[in-house]
Design a protein around this motif. Structure first.
Motif, mmCIF file in Angstrom:
data_model
loop_
_atom_site.group_PDB
_atom_site.id
_atom_site.type_symbol
_atom_site.label_atom_id
_atom_site.label_comp_id
_atom_site.label_asym_id
_atom_site.label_seq_id
_atom_site.Cartn_x
_atom_site.Cartn_y
_atom_site.Cartn_z
ATOM 1 N N ASP A 258 0.831 -1.214 0.000
ATOM 2 C CA ASP A 258 0.000 0.000 0.000
ATOM 3 C C ASP A 258 0.855 1.249 0.000
ATOM 4 O O ASP A 258 0.631 2.208 0.754
ATOM 5 C CB ASP A 258 -0.934 0.021 1.202
ATOM 6 C CG ASP A 258 -2.075 1.009 1.007
ATOM 7 O OD1 ASP A 258 -2.655 1.448 2.009
ATOM 8 O OD2 ASP A 258 -2.383 1.358 -0.155
ATOM 9 N N LEU A 259 1.893 1.283 -0.829
ATOM 10 C CA LEU A 259 2.765 2.444 -0.935
ATOM 11 C C LEU A 259 2.480 3.198 -2.222
ATOM 12 O O LEU A 259 1.850 2.698 -3.151
ATOM 13 C CB LEU A 259 4.233 2.004 -0.932
ATOM 14 C CG LEU A 259 4.704 1.294 0.353
ATOM 15 C CD1 LEU A 259 6.137 0.846 0.178
ATOM 16 C CD2 LEU A 259 4.568 2.197 1.558
ATOM 17 N N ALA A 260 2.962 4.444 -2.265
ATOM 18 C CA ALA A 260 2.829 5.249 -3.474
ATOM 19 C C ALA A 260 3.796 4.734 -4.537
ATOM 20 O O ALA A 260 4.770 4.046 -4.245
ATOM 21 C CB ALA A 260 3.130 6.709 -3.154
ATOM 22 N N PRO A 261 3.539 5.058 -5.830
ATOM 23 C CA PRO A 261 4.492 4.668 -6.879
ATOM 24 C C PRO A 261 5.884 5.197 -6.587
ATOM 25 O O PRO A 261 6.064 6.241 -5.960
ATOM 26 C CB PRO A 261 3.875 5.308 -8.139
ATOM 27 C CG PRO A 261 2.420 5.400 -7.842
ATOM 28 C CD PRO A 261 2.328 5.683 -6.372
ATOM 29 N N ALA A 262 6.889 4.459 -7.075
ATOM 30 C CA ALA A 262 8.269 4.790 -6.728
ATOM 31 C C ALA A 262 8.647 6.197 -7.165
ATOM 32 O O ALA A 262 9.410 6.889 -6.483
ATOM 33 C CB ALA A 262 9.208 3.760 -7.377
ATOM 34 N N GLU A 263 8.121 6.650 -8.313
ATOM 35 C CA GLU A 263 8.517 7.960 -8.813
ATOM 36 C C GLU A 263 7.992 9.106 -7.955
ATOM 37 O O GLU A 263 8.383 10.257 -8.150
ATOM 38 C CB GLU A 263 8.042 8.137 -10.259
ATOM 39 C CG GLU A 263 6.543 7.986 -10.443
ATOM 40 C CD GLU A 263 6.179 6.585 -10.848
ATOM 41 O OE1 GLU A 263 5.227 6.429 -11.622
ATOM 42 O OE2 GLU A 263 6.862 5.653 -10.397
ATOM 43 N N LEU A 264 7.109 8.806 -6.996
ATOM 44 C CA LEU A 264 6.563 9.853 -6.119
ATOM 45 C C LEU A 264 7.265 9.903 -4.777
ATOM 46 O O LEU A 264 6.960 10.769 -3.948
ATOM 47 C CB LEU A 264 5.062 9.620 -5.893
ATOM 48 C CG LEU A 264 4.187 9.641 -7.151
ATOM 49 C CD1 LEU A 264 2.755 9.315 -6.787
ATOM 50 C CD2 LEU A 264 4.268 10.993 -7.835
ATOM 51 N N ASP A 265 8.169 8.969 -4.497
ATOM 52 C CA ASP A 265 8.853 8.948 -3.206
ATOM 53 C C ASP A 265 9.719 10.193 -3.030
ATOM 54 O O ASP A 265 10.450 10.602 -3.932
ATOM 55 C CB ASP A 265 9.747 7.703 -3.096
ATOM 56 C CG ASP A 265 8.918 6.441 -2.953
ATOM 57 O OD1 ASP A 265 7.710 6.558 -2.676
ATOM 58 O OD2 ASP A 265 9.489 5.342 -3.117
ATOM 59 N N GLY A 266 9.649 10.783 -1.838
ATOM 60 C CA GLY A 266 10.512 11.914 -1.498
ATOM 61 C C GLY A 266 10.198 13.184 -2.232
ATOM 62 O O GLY A 266 11.067 14.060 -2.347
ATOM 63 N N ASP A 267 8.984 13.360 -2.741
ATOM 64 C CA ASP A 267 8.634 14.583 -3.476
ATOM 65 C C ASP A 267 8.392 15.725 -2.500
ATOM 66 O O ASP A 267 7.516 15.656 -1.651
ATOM 67 C CB ASP A 267 7.375 14.334 -4.311
ATOM 68 C CG ASP A 267 6.968 15.577 -5.097
ATOM 69 O OD1 ASP A 267 7.866 16.398 -5.391
ATOM 70 O OD2 ASP A 267 5.770 15.718 -5.400
ATOM 71 N N ASP A 268 9.203 16.786 -2.615
ATOM 72 C CA ASP A 268 8.995 17.958 -1.759
ATOM 73 C C ASP A 268 8.909 19.251 -2.583
ATOM 74 O O ASP A 268 8.930 20.352 -2.026
ATOM 75 C CB ASP A 268 10.123 18.083 -0.725
ATOM 76 C CG ASP A 268 11.498 18.132 -1.369
ATOM 77 O OD1 ASP A 268 11.569 18.089 -2.620
ATOM 78 O OD2 ASP A 268 12.499 18.216 -0.627
ATOM 79 N N THR A 269 8.830 19.118 -3.920
ATOM 80 C CA THR A 269 8.739 20.308 -4.772
ATOM 81 C C THR A 269 7.446 20.354 -5.577
ATOM 82 O O THR A 269 7.142 21.386 -6.179
ATOM 83 C CB THR A 269 9.937 20.347 -5.748
ATOM 84 O OG1 THR A 269 9.860 19.224 -6.631
ATOM 85 C CG2 THR A 269 11.257 20.297 -4.976
ATOM 86 N N GLY A 270 6.727 19.259 -5.665
ATOM 87 C CA GLY A 270 5.525 19.211 -6.487
ATOM 88 C C GLY A 270 5.799 18.803 -7.915
ATOM 89 O O GLY A 270 4.862 18.693 -8.712
ATOM 90 N N ALA A 271 7.069 18.568 -8.271
ATOM 91 C CA ALA A 271 7.400 18.232 -9.649
ATOM 92 C C ALA A 271 7.279 16.745 -9.942
ATOM 93 O O ALA A 271 7.223 16.339 -11.110
ATOM 94 C CB ALA A 271 8.837 18.685 -9.966
ATOM 95 N N ALA A 272 7.238 15.913 -8.907
ATOM 96 C CA ALA A 272 7.247 14.474 -9.131
ATOM 97 C C ALA A 272 5.956 13.984 -9.766
ATOM 98 O O ALA A 272 5.976 13.079 -10.602
ATOM 99 C CB ALA A 272 7.495 13.737 -7.809
ATOM 100 N N LEU A 273 4.827 14.561 -9.389
ATOM 101 C CA LEU A 273 3.551 14.099 -9.921
ATOM 102 C C LEU A 273 3.441 14.347 -11.429
ATOM 103 O O LEU A 273 3.122 13.401 -12.178
ATOM 104 C CB LEU A 273 2.396 14.764 -9.167
ATOM 105 C CG LEU A 273 0.997 14.455 -9.687
ATOM 106 C CD1 LEU A 273 0.739 12.952 -9.694
ATOM 107 C CD2 LEU A 273 -0.046 15.181 -8.836
ATOM 108 N N PRO A 274 3.687 15.568 -11.926
ATOM 109 C CA PRO A 274 3.663 15.733 -13.389
ATOM 110 C C PRO A 274 4.652 14.820 -14.102
ATOM 111 O O PRO A 274 4.341 14.273 -15.177
ATOM 112 C CB PRO A 274 4.013 17.216 -13.588
ATOM 113 C CG PRO A 274 3.593 17.874 -12.305
ATOM 114 C CD PRO A 274 3.892 16.858 -11.243
ATOM 115 N N ALA A 275 5.855 14.643 -13.516
ATOM 116 C CA ALA A 275 6.851 13.767 -14.146
ATOM 117 C C ALA A 275 6.353 12.323 -14.190
ATOM 118 O O ALA A 275 6.554 11.612 -15.189
ATOM 119 C CB ALA A 275 8.173 13.848 -13.381
ATOM 120 N N ALA A 276 5.693 11.869 -13.123
ATOM 121 C CA ALA A 276 5.170 10.507 -13.112
ATOM 122 C C ALA A 276 4.080 10.326 -14.153
ATOM 123 O O ALA A 276 3.996 9.275 -14.807
ATOM 124 C CB ALA A 276 4.635 10.178 -11.712
#
Length: 407
Positions: A258-276
């Motif tokens: 029940d974890l988030a996708p790997a590309e969203l781990d450690g996101d603190d800028t908001g850029a990970a979601l669009p990149a994913a």
């Protein structure tokens, strides 16, 4: 909630008074005091002859016998034999020395403790008659109070304790029913939790692993077709399929945890979601080379909760899997929009479309759209599907975000 334990009785005990060790000790203390008092009174008013010694010995035996209630507690016949001995000893003492009639109170409690109600009433009535007769022997003339008083007290005492026993049993029955209801509720909650977990896994597998397997299948089919004519392109398809398989394996492990996708781990800028989302679109586009995929971001990207970001990515995967399976679209647009109070994802295709109402009624589609709605509802969001035959489909999900999260 704490529940009172069920009343436990020793074998052979059927009385209306609940067991209580403290009550036993107090009754024994009262009996000892009464026996000593009555013995002193008897010695004071009579000679200490053979009869007097017999009375004192009987008083001592009655006190010792009363204290032996705990002996042979595992024998079903012992309580009845014990209480019968108490009544017999008391009756003999009262017949010889009427002052010992006062000891009827703790002996009557012993009767109420052990003997069933009908027998207890008969025994107490008999003791009351004996007590009244004994007092008549040492009084001048007939005093009706000495007859009516003990009988009334005995009757009221028995009936009062009977009523208390009935109330205690009714309360215990209610507590037993409450315990059973709590057990049934816990079992139902367990079943509900298991069903919710199965639904979650079904939804996540459809929108992550299912989409990945669909992409791998398309890539391998394309590689097979290009193997002889365009070997370089075929190898690229195979490499992409292998990478998609590795990502799918990681995603399976994360779904189980029940974890988030790997590309969203450690996101603190908001850029990970669009990149994913872009990475998801690129992977899907490689598996569907005949369809053009665009990703647009409107508004200023902000950090959203990890579970919301994961839900958006998995919604995109599920919607794209539906496009590849059902839409036959030439163009798909993913639009991520940041509003002051919510984040919205729209997945729009120009495919064949369908009638949402008819699909929901017939149940002909899989878990894709239902899983998107369930996921949105679980996180306080909302999912909408707009489509019509020949006019394409738009899947929209929106989740609220707080001012604290928009940092």
């Amino acid at each position: 909630m704490s529940v009172l334990p069920a009343v436990s009785r020793r074998p052979g005990e059927h009385g209306i008074l609940a067991p209580a060790s403290r009550l036993d000790r107090w009754l024994l203390a009262v009996l000892v005091v009464l026996l000593v008092t009555c013995a002193v009174r008897y010695v004071d008013r009579h000679d200490l002859d053979a009869a007097g010694l017999a009375v004192l010995a009987g008083a001592g035996v009655l006190g010792l016998a009363y204290a032996t209630r705990g002996m042979l507690a595992d024998r079903s016949w012992w309580p009845t034999a014990w209480v019968s001995g108490m009544v017999a000893l008391w009756g003999a003492l009262t017949a010889v020395a009427p002052s010992f009639a006062w000891c009827a109170v703790p002996v009557a409690f012993a009767v109420l403790r052990v003997v069933p109600f009908a027998w207890a009433v008969g025994t107490v009535v008999l003791m009351t008659v004996l007590l009244t007769a004994a007092w008549q022997r040492i009084t001048d003339g007939f005093d009706p109070v000495q007859v009516a008083g003990p009988i009334g007290v005995a009757l009221v005492t028995v009936l009062a304790y009977r009523a208390l026993d009935n109330e205690a049993r009714a309360r215990q029955d209610l507590l037993d029913q409450l315990v059973d209801a709590q057990a049934e509720l816990a079992e139902e909650q367990h079943r509900t939790g298991a069903l919710a977990e199965r639904t979650r896994l079904s939804r996540e597998i459809h929108d992550s692993v299912g989409q990945g397997l669909s992409s791998i299948n398309l890539l391998l089919q394309a590689a097979e077709q290009a193997w002889d004519v365009q070997p370089a392109t075929a190898r690229d398809h195979v490499r992409t399929a292998a990478a998609t398989a590795r990502d799918g394996l990681d995603e399976v492990r994360r779904v189980v945890r029940d974890l988030a996708p790997a590309e969203l781990d450690g996101d603190d800028t908001g850029a990970a979601l669009p990149a994913a989302l872009r990475r998801t679109a690129d992977q899907w586009a490689q598996a569907a080379p005949g369809t053009r995929v665009e990703v647009r971001v409107d508004g200023r990207p902000v950090v959203v909760p990890a579970e919301v970001a994961a839900a958006l990515v998995r919604t995109a995967r599920g919607a794209l899997a539906n496009v590849g399976e059902h839409a036959a679209a030439r163009r798909v647009a993913l639009t991520l929009t940041y509003h002051p109070d919510e984040v919205v994802l729209d997945v729009r295709d120009d495919g064949r479309g369908f009638a949402p109402a008819q699909v929901r009624a017939s149940g002909t589609r899989g878990r894709g759209l239902a899983g998107i709605r369930d996921r949105a509802d679980a996180l306080g969001g909302r999912a909408e599907v707009e489509s019509a035959p020949g006019e394409g489909t738009t899947v929209s999900v929106r989740f609220p975000v707080s001012a604290k999260e928009e940092r």
